[in-house]
Every structure is written in structure tokens, then in C-alpha cells.
Write a protein that holds these residues in place. Structure first.
Motif, PDB file in Angstrom:
ATOM      1  N   MET A   1       0.824  -1.208   0.000  1.00  0.00           N
ATOM      2  CA  MET A   1       0.000   0.000   0.000  1.00  0.00           C
ATOM      3  C   MET A   1       0.858   1.258   0.000  1.00  0.00           C
ATOM      4  SD  MET A   1      -3.322  -0.893   2.312  1.00  0.00           S
ATOM      5  CE  MET A   1      -4.254   0.332   1.393  1.00  0.00           C
ATOM      6  N   GLY A   2       0.278   2.304  -0.586  1.00  0.00           N
ATOM      7  CA  GLY A   2       0.927   3.607  -0.594  1.00  0.00           C
ATOM      8  C   GLY A   2      -0.114   4.681  -0.308  1.00  0.00           C
ATOM      9  N   LEU A   3       0.381   5.879   0.049  1.00  0.00           N
ATOM     10  CA  LEU A   3      -0.512   6.999   0.373  1.00  0.00           C
ATOM     11  C   LEU A   3      -0.101   8.250  -0.400  1.00  0.00           C
ATOM     12  CD1 LEU A   3      -0.937   6.911   4.275  1.00  0.00           C
ATOM     13  CD2 LEU A   3      -2.708   6.464   2.576  1.00  0.00           C
ATOM     14  N   ILE A   4      -1.084   8.891  -1.006  1.00  0.00           N
ATOM     15  CA  ILE A   4      -0.878  10.218  -1.599  1.00  0.00           C
ATOM     16  C   ILE A   4      -1.957  11.143  -1.046  1.00  0.00           C
ATOM     17  CG2 ILE A   4      -1.124  11.578  -3.719  1.00  0.00           C
ATOM     18  CD1 ILE A   4       0.292   9.417  -5.225  1.00  0.00           C
ATOM     19  N   TYR A  56       1.311  15.132  -2.859  1.00  0.00           N
ATOM     20  CA  TYR A  56       2.604  14.634  -2.416  1.00  0.00           C
ATOM     21  C   TYR A  56       2.460  13.209  -1.880  1.00  0.00           C
ATOM     22  CZ  TYR A  56       1.169  15.580   2.418  1.00  0.00           C
ATOM     23  OH  TYR A  56       0.503  15.594   3.609  1.00  0.00           O
ATOM     24  N   ILE A  57       3.559  12.481  -1.952  1.00  0.00           N
ATOM     25  CA  ILE A  57       3.586  11.075  -1.514  1.00  0.00           C
ATOM     26  C   ILE A  57       3.845  11.038  -0.019  1.00  0.00           C
ATOM     27  CG2 ILE A  57       4.731   8.842  -1.748  1.00  0.00           C
ATOM     28  CD1 ILE A  57       5.556   9.757  -4.602  1.00  0.00           C
ATOM     29  N   GLN A  58       2.888  10.545   0.721  1.00  0.00           N
ATOM     30  CA  GLN A  58       3.056  10.386   2.163  1.00  0.00           C
ATOM     31  C   GLN A  58       3.737   9.061   2.481  1.00  0.00           C
ATOM     32  OE1 GLN A  58       2.718  12.420   4.512  1.00  0.00           O
ATOM     33  NE2 GLN A  58       1.940  11.527   6.403  1.00  0.00           N
ATOM     34  N   ALA A  59       3.414   8.011   1.701  1.00  0.00           N
ATOM     35  CA  ALA A  59       4.030   6.699   1.920  1.00  0.00           C
ATOM     36  C   ALA A  59       4.193   6.007   0.577  1.00  0.00           C
ATOM     37  CB  ALA A  59       3.171   5.850   2.851  1.00  0.00           C
ATOM     38  N   LYS A  90      -4.024  16.518 -10.871  1.00  0.00           N
ATOM     39  CA  LYS A  90      -2.643  16.474 -10.369  1.00  0.00           C
ATOM     40  C   LYS A  90      -2.444  15.256  -9.455  1.00  0.00           C
ATOM     41  CE  LYS A  90      -0.703  20.394  -9.427  1.00  0.00           C
ATOM     42  NZ  LYS A  90      -0.319  21.681  -8.769  1.00  0.00           N
ATOM     43  N   ALA A  91      -3.470  14.930  -8.664  1.00  0.00           N
ATOM     44  CA  ALA A  91      -3.375  13.779  -7.755  1.00  0.00           C
ATOM     45  C   ALA A  91      -3.256  12.472  -8.532  1.00  0.00           C
ATOM     46  CB  ALA A  91      -4.601  13.741  -6.845  1.00  0.00           C
ATOM     47  N   ILE A  92      -4.051  12.335  -9.613  1.00  0.00           N
ATOM     48  CA  ILE A  92      -4.005  11.092 -10.390  1.00  0.00           C
ATOM     49  C   ILE A  92      -2.649  10.933 -11.085  1.00  0.00           C
ATOM     50  CG2 ILE A  92      -5.004   9.868 -12.358  1.00  0.00           C
ATOM     51  CD1 ILE A  92      -7.712  11.138 -11.650  1.00  0.00           C
ATOM     52  N   THR A  93      -2.120  12.011 -11.651  1.00  0.00           N
ATOM     53  CA  THR A  93      -0.813  11.919 -12.322  1.00  0.00           C
ATOM     54  C   THR A  93       0.307  11.606 -11.336  1.00  0.00           C
ATOM     55  OG1 THR A  93      -0.610  14.341 -12.162  1.00  0.00           O
ATOM     56  CG2 THR A  93      -1.427  13.436 -14.231  1.00  0.00           C
ATOM     57  N   LYS A  94       0.204  12.115 -10.116  1.00  0.00           N
ATOM     58  CA  LYS A  94       1.206  11.776  -9.086  1.00  0.00           C
ATOM     59  C   LYS A  94       1.133  10.283  -8.765  1.00  0.00           C
ATOM     60  CE  LYS A  94       3.626  14.074  -7.021  1.00  0.00           C
ATOM     61  NZ  LYS A  94       5.081  14.368  -7.163  1.00  0.00           N
ATOM     62  N   GLY A  95      -0.101   9.755  -8.740  1.00  0.00           N
ATOM     63  CA  GLY A  95      -0.262   8.325  -8.507  1.00  0.00           C
ATOM     64  C   GLY A  95       0.332   7.488  -9.619  1.00  0.00           C
TER      65      GLY A  95
END
Length: 335
Positions: free
Chosen positions: A143-146, A153-156, A185-190
Motif C-alpha cells: 500500500m501507498g498513500l498520496i 505529495y507522496i506520504q508513503a 494532479k493527484a491522479i498523475t502523481k499516482g
């Protein structure tokens, strides 16, 4: 299937008769002893014409000795056979998916219109409460967190350490990424974080209560990029569209989910959000390895400890008895 007692190397028990074979095949050790000289010993030899013969003593062991060392030998053989308790078969979790939570922490998530334990709380507090339980149940996923608002930004980064992800979620709060809601922007960071990993199964959970306010990249353009990268995006809309204080854009969230092969859900309260996470568990079930894992608890230390303990006790008793004999002999000489 209950726990079973098993012996890994039963053939080791063929070694049990070895001490008896050694006793029968090899002669006993003879210990020379000094003779008792009589006053007329030499005269008796000359009269009888017999020649004196050498004598030897064979030390005899008590039945206690044989029982004691018999138990020690059995304990050693039992330890070598590797006894163990084998538990019931368990399916091993197969880590086969990257599951990314992308959560909106813009100022609108601070709106106190959700009920939790009889009190009105911020949307973010209620969402975070349910997300904690969801993360703990995703054993097997990396799992990861944004977190996003005006920035993403990437939290994990992706990790199988779900406790770490859970802790980092707890530390996040509204306003840490700005005021506005930039979904594209959130989707592209993902997508960026997915590209750095080799797992083929990629799932993104997008949670927001607002409408996209960005200009860099539109949400549907970002969703198209996600589709090309084989990323499935499930979307969750927080709140009631049309109500005061809510600018939830359900249409965009539905199109994002449809375009990427995901599903859209609307959570109007904490109870509905819990139901959504249950539905997500069914949509993205945890996968297991086909092979079975059987937990094994080794028991060989117990008979080994018994053998070592009995040997140490035997030598200790022998030392004490020998010491007593020496003391008795010294006292006899002094008398």
C-alpha cells in the motif's frame, strides 16, 4: 484440521540398540588390582607347586546406572529424530497488487457535517477513522498513500508494512497540501509512483469531496493516462452534491472510474463509507498462494535438554561420591 504430532526422521530410532551391541561385541574392561600378600604365601607356592596367576577385576554397574544411561540415550535419539507439532494448513498471502490511497485533504474536508459516536466531526476525521480499519485488512497488498489539495505529495511509497502506512495516515491533516482540490494532479502523481514499481496489478482509490480546480491537467486526461498504464481507479465522493457547503462533482468521478475500469461510490456518512470499503474488499479481494503453509513447532530441544541435564547430574553425583570416598580413606589412614 487440528495440530498433529509428527517425527521428521523416524529412521533414527534404528540406532537405539547400539549400546547393547557394543556391550555384547566388545569385552568388558579389566582393571588390574593389587594382591593381598599373606605371611606364608611363598611357602604355600613351593609346597603346592602351583604358579601364581595374575588377577583382574571387572567393575560391575548397578541396575540404576543402566536405567539412567538408557533414558539419556533414548532422549538423545528422540532429539535427533526431530519431533515436532505441525499446525493446520494455512494459505499464504500472495503479495500481488499495489493499492494506492489518494485522499483529498483540502480545506473543505474540515467541514463538520458527519456524525461519529453521537457527535459531529470533520469529514476528514471520519474518513480517516474508516481508512484505518481498511488498511489493516489489506494484508498481502503493498500500500501507498498520496494526499492532495492544491499540491499532491507522496506520504508513503508502496510498502507491505501496513502499520507504517497506518501511522503516516494518522499524522496527516487537513490543509497540509493547500486549500484547493486538484484531482488531475493527484491522479498523475499516482501514475508516477506506479511507474516506479514492477507489479502489474495496480489499483488506486481516489477520495474527494470537491470539484477539480486545477488547470495543469484535467481529471479525465489524467484518467486516460492511468488507463493506458493499466491503473484501475475507484472513486469515492464524500458528502451530498447540491447541499450547502458541498461542491462534489459526481459526474467527473463517475467518468474517471468508468474510463479506468473502476467503480464510483458516494459516501454521505461514516456508515455508508464502511459499506463502501466492504464492497471494495469484494472488488479487489486479497489473493493467496495456491500452496499450503503448515506452521511447525520443533520439539527437539526438550529431549536434548533432558539428556544434558541427566548427564550433568550423573557427573555431579559421581564427583560427590568420589570426594566422600577420599575423605573416608584419609580418616582411615589417620586412625
Amino acid at each position: 484440521m487440528p495440530e498433529n504430532f509428527e517425527i521428521a526422521y523416524p529412521w533414527v530410532f534404528v540406532l537405539l540398540p547400539i549400546p547393547l551391541l557394543v556391550y555384547w561385541l566388545f569385552p568388558a574392561i579389566r582393571i588390574k588390582s593389587s594382591t593381598l600378600l599373606l605371611s606364608n604365601y611363598q611357602k604355600a607356592i613351593s609346597y603346592s607347586g602351583e604358579k601364581p596367576k595374575s588377577a583382574a577385576e571387572i567393575k560391575k554397574r548397578s541396575i540404576f546406572f543402566w536405567i539412567w544411561f538408557g533414558i539419556i540415550w533414548i532422549a538423545i535419539i528422540s532429539s535427533l529424530s526431530s519431533p515436532q507439532i505441525v499446525g493446520k494448513p494455512e494459505l499464504q498471502v500472495k503479495t500481488s497488487r499495489n493499492f494506492l490511497i489518494t485522499a483529498d485533504i483540502s480545506f473543505s474536508m474540515a467541514t463538520k457535517d458527519w456524525m461519529m459516536e453521537g457527535e459531529k466531526v470533520r469529514r476528514w476525521d471520519a474518513v480517516k477513522s474508516v481508512m484505518h480499519d481498511f488498511i489493516k485488512k489489506r494484508e498481502g497488498d503493498r500500500m501507498g498513500l498520496i494526499f492532495f489539495a492544491s499540491s499532491a505529495y507522496i506520504q508513503a511509497p508502496f510498502t507491505p508494512e501496513l502499520e507504517t502506512v497506518d501511522q503516516l495516515l494518522e499524522e496527516a491533516d487537513v490543509g497540509m497540501a493547500g486549500q484547493m482540490t486538484y484531482i488531475g494532479k493527484a491522479i498523475t502523481k499516482g501514475i508516477e509512483i506506479f511507474e516506479k514499481d514492477s507489479l502489474e496489478s495496480k489499483v488506486m482509490l481516489l477520495i474527494t469531496d470537491g470539484v477539480d480546480g486545477g488547470s495543469d491537467i484535467l481529471p479525465l486526461d489524467a484518467a486516460d493516462l492511468a488507463r493506458k498504464d493499466s491503473v484501475v481507479v475507484h472513486t469515492i465522493g464524500i458528502g451530498e452534491p447540491g447541499e450547502s457547503g458541498s461542491d462534489l462533482d459526481e459526474e467527473t468521478l463517475e467518468e474517471i472510474a468508468e474510463l479506468t475500469g473502476g467503480q464510483y461510490f458516494r459516501a454521505k456518512d461514516k456508515e455508508r463509507l464502511e459499506e463502501i470499503y466492504t464492497e471494495l474488499d469484494k472488488l479487489e479481494p486479497i489473493e493467496f498462494e495456491e500452496k499450503e503453509y503448515r506452521p511447525v513447532r520443533l520439539l527437539y530441544p526438550y529431549p536434548l535438554a533432558l539428556a544434558i541435564g541427566m548427564l550433568m547430574l550423573y557427573f555431579l553425583i559421581s564427583m560427590i561420591l568420589n570426594l566422600e570416598r577420599l575423605i573416608i580413606r584419609k580418616e582411615a589412614k589417620n586412625v
